[in-house]
Design a protein around this motif. Structure first.
Motif, PDB file in Angstrom:
ATOM      1  N   PHE A  66       0.807  -1.223   0.000  1.00  0.00           N
ATOM      2  CA  PHE A  66       0.000   0.000   0.000  1.00  0.00           C
ATOM      3  C   PHE A  66       0.841   1.274   0.000  1.00  0.00           C
ATOM      4  CE2 PHE A  66      -3.081   2.813   2.494  1.00  0.00           C
ATOM      5  CZ  PHE A  66      -3.819   3.141   1.361  1.00  0.00           C
ATOM      6  N   ASN A  69       4.619   1.632  -4.096  1.00  0.00           N
ATOM      7  CA  ASN A  69       4.347   0.854  -5.314  1.00  0.00           C
ATOM      8  C   ASN A  69       5.685   0.299  -5.759  1.00  0.00           C
ATOM      9  OD1 ASN A  69       3.941  -0.149  -7.851  1.00  0.00           O
ATOM     10  ND2 ASN A  69       2.796   1.624  -8.613  1.00  0.00           N
TER      11      ASN A  69
ATOM     12  N   ALA B  62      -3.965   4.671  -5.943  1.00  0.00           N
ATOM     13  CA  ALA B  62      -3.499   3.717  -4.919  1.00  0.00           C
ATOM     14  C   ALA B  62      -4.582   3.393  -3.896  1.00  0.00           C
ATOM     15  CB  ALA B  62      -2.269   4.264  -4.207  1.00  0.00           C
ATOM     16  N   ILE B  63      -5.414   4.364  -3.563  1.00  0.00           N
ATOM     17  CA  ILE B  63      -6.449   4.125  -2.559  1.00  0.00           C
ATOM     18  C   ILE B  63      -7.692   3.536  -3.225  1.00  0.00           C
ATOM     19  CG2 ILE B  63      -7.879   5.207  -0.765  1.00  0.00           C
ATOM     20  CD1 ILE B  63      -5.605   7.187  -0.301  1.00  0.00           C
ATOM     21  N   ARG B  65      -7.751   1.513  -5.547  1.00  0.00           N
ATOM     22  CA  ARG B  65      -7.496   0.093  -5.776  1.00  0.00           C
ATOM     23  C   ARG B  65      -8.113  -0.783  -4.697  1.00  0.00           C
ATOM     24  NH1 ARG B  65      -1.870  -2.952  -4.286  1.00  0.00           N
ATOM     25  NH2 ARG B  65      -2.738  -5.031  -4.456  1.00  0.00           N
ATOM     26  N   PHE B  66      -8.155  -0.281  -3.459  1.00  0.00           N
ATOM     27  CA  PHE B  66      -8.644  -1.074  -2.332  1.00  0.00           C
ATOM     28  C   PHE B  66     -10.119  -0.822  -2.026  1.00  0.00           C
ATOM     29  CE2 PHE B  66      -4.044  -1.021  -1.692  1.00  0.00           C
ATOM     30  CZ  PHE B  66      -3.816  -2.381  -1.523  1.00  0.00           C
ATOM     31  N   GLU B  95      -2.223   0.166 -10.492  1.00  0.00           N
ATOM     32  CA  GLU B  95      -2.097  -0.052  -9.042  1.00  0.00           C
ATOM     33  C   GLU B  95      -2.720  -1.384  -8.640  1.00  0.00           C
ATOM     34  OE1 GLU B  95      -0.737   1.423  -6.396  1.00  0.00           O
ATOM     35  OE2 GLU B  95       0.170   3.155  -7.368  1.00  0.00           O
ATOM     36  N   HIS B  97      -2.596  -4.022 -10.371  1.00  0.00           N
ATOM     37  CA  HIS B  97      -1.812  -5.064 -11.038  1.00  0.00           C
ATOM     38  C   HIS B  97      -2.609  -5.826 -12.087  1.00  0.00           C
ATOM     39  CE1 HIS B  97       1.168  -4.050  -8.129  1.00  0.00           C
ATOM     40  NE2 HIS B  97       0.459  -4.506  -7.115  1.00  0.00           N
TER      41      HIS B  97
END
Lengths: 88, 225
Positions: A66, A69, B62-63, B65-66, B95, B97
């Motif tokens: 997290f 990367n 990035a956030i 993604r979750f 992010e 993958h």
């Protein structure tokens, strides 16, 4: 409470235009002799309970999935030692 | 039965409404999907739109993604669900993958906003079958972190397997390795690109209607299957 610090830096082979912009501004500000600047991120995690191997392993996983990367960034995890503040 | 294409709205998404409009103009039914909802409402394909999901905090995408919706999308994309990521959506796909590599800050540090010429390098994906290989299209491009990077081995593999789907023409607007504007996964159902086809679907508001082909491509594929 213990503090764990996660430092995240772009990998050396990844161009860091922000760091370059900072580096180029330095001579104008009178700072000579700094040939390169790389800019990264620092995360300070306040951890409840003991920071044992298990806790560090979980934080390592958190950083890997997290906070960083790993396609473009490297990271380090370390426990920050803090001096006890004694009330006067 | 009409083909239903979902468009995810994250907090900070900007181009979800334009994406839904493009889907409607292509002849499919747009379905609004919410980032906190795991349920995709049985859509036949998904678009991850442009914008600044979760404020671009930490890293772009990035956030997001979750988020709950992405858990389902990642699973279903691996099972063949067509997914298109545009700009921030491309960043979310990297992010997650689902696509290799990453998007980094433009090498010149400026936000870029221009009508961008692209060459379609792969017309066999779920989202590009209505184009011809080698066709040149012009669609808007607008990003601050659109520089595509991956290690040399990954870049070589993308080239060798035809997974570079779009390349920038005239200028490289953001320092992307090998002028890469968009890529796909091995199966060709997941495509991500930085330029915005959903902004080029009507001459009134776009430079061309070159972007419509993304949405008619997936529509034809879904109707045929």
């Amino acid at each position: 409470m213990a503090r764990v610090v996660v430092d995240v830096m772009l990998k050396p082979e990844i161009l860091d235009p922000q760091g370059q912009a900072v580096q180029r501004a330095l001579p104008r500000l009178g700072y000579e002799g700094i040939s390169d600047v790389r800019q990264g991120k620092r995360f300070e995690l306040e951890v409840e309970g003991p920071v044992d191997d298990d806790a560090l392993a979980r934080i390592h996983q958190l950083a890997e999935t997290f906070l960083a990367n790993t396609v473009i960034e490297d990271f380090t995890v370390r426990v920050e030692e803090r001096e006890e503040v004694t009330p006067a | 039965m009409t083909t239903r294409i979902g468009v995810v709205t994250f907090p900070g998404s900007l181009d979800d409404v334009d994406a839904r409009r493009a889907i409607r103009l292509a002849g499919a039914e747009p379905v609004a999907l919410w980032h906190r909802d795991k349920n995709l409402n049985q859509v036949d394909a998904v678009v991850l739109p442009g914008g600044f999901s979760y404020g671009d905090y930490l890293r772009c995408g990035a956030i997001a993604r979750f988020s709950p919706v992405m858990e389902t999308i990642v699973d279903q994309a691996r099972a063949g669900l067509p997914v298109l990521g545009i700009c921030n959506g491309f960043q979310v796909l990297c992010e997650s993958h689902l696509l290799p590599g990453a998007l980094t800050r433009n090498d010149h540090l400026h936000f870029v906003c221009r009508d961008q010429r692209l060459r379609v390098e792969n017309a066999d994906t779920a989202w590009t079958s209505d184009y011809a290989e080698g066709q040149e299209i012009t669609v808007p491009l607008k990003n601050g972190e659109g520089g595509y990077v991956a290690d040399e081995r990954t870049l070589d593999e993308l080239e060798a397997t035809g997974r570079v789907v779009f390349r920038y023409l005239d200028v490289n607007p953001n320092g992307s390795r090998r002028d890469i504007a968009g890529i796909c996964n091995e199966a060709g159902n997941v495509v991500g690109l930085m330029p915005h086809p959903e902004h080029a679907v009507e001459t009134l508001t776009g430079p061309t209607t070159d972007g419509l082909g993304f949405f008619t491509s997936v529509l034809k594929k879904l109707v045929a299957s």
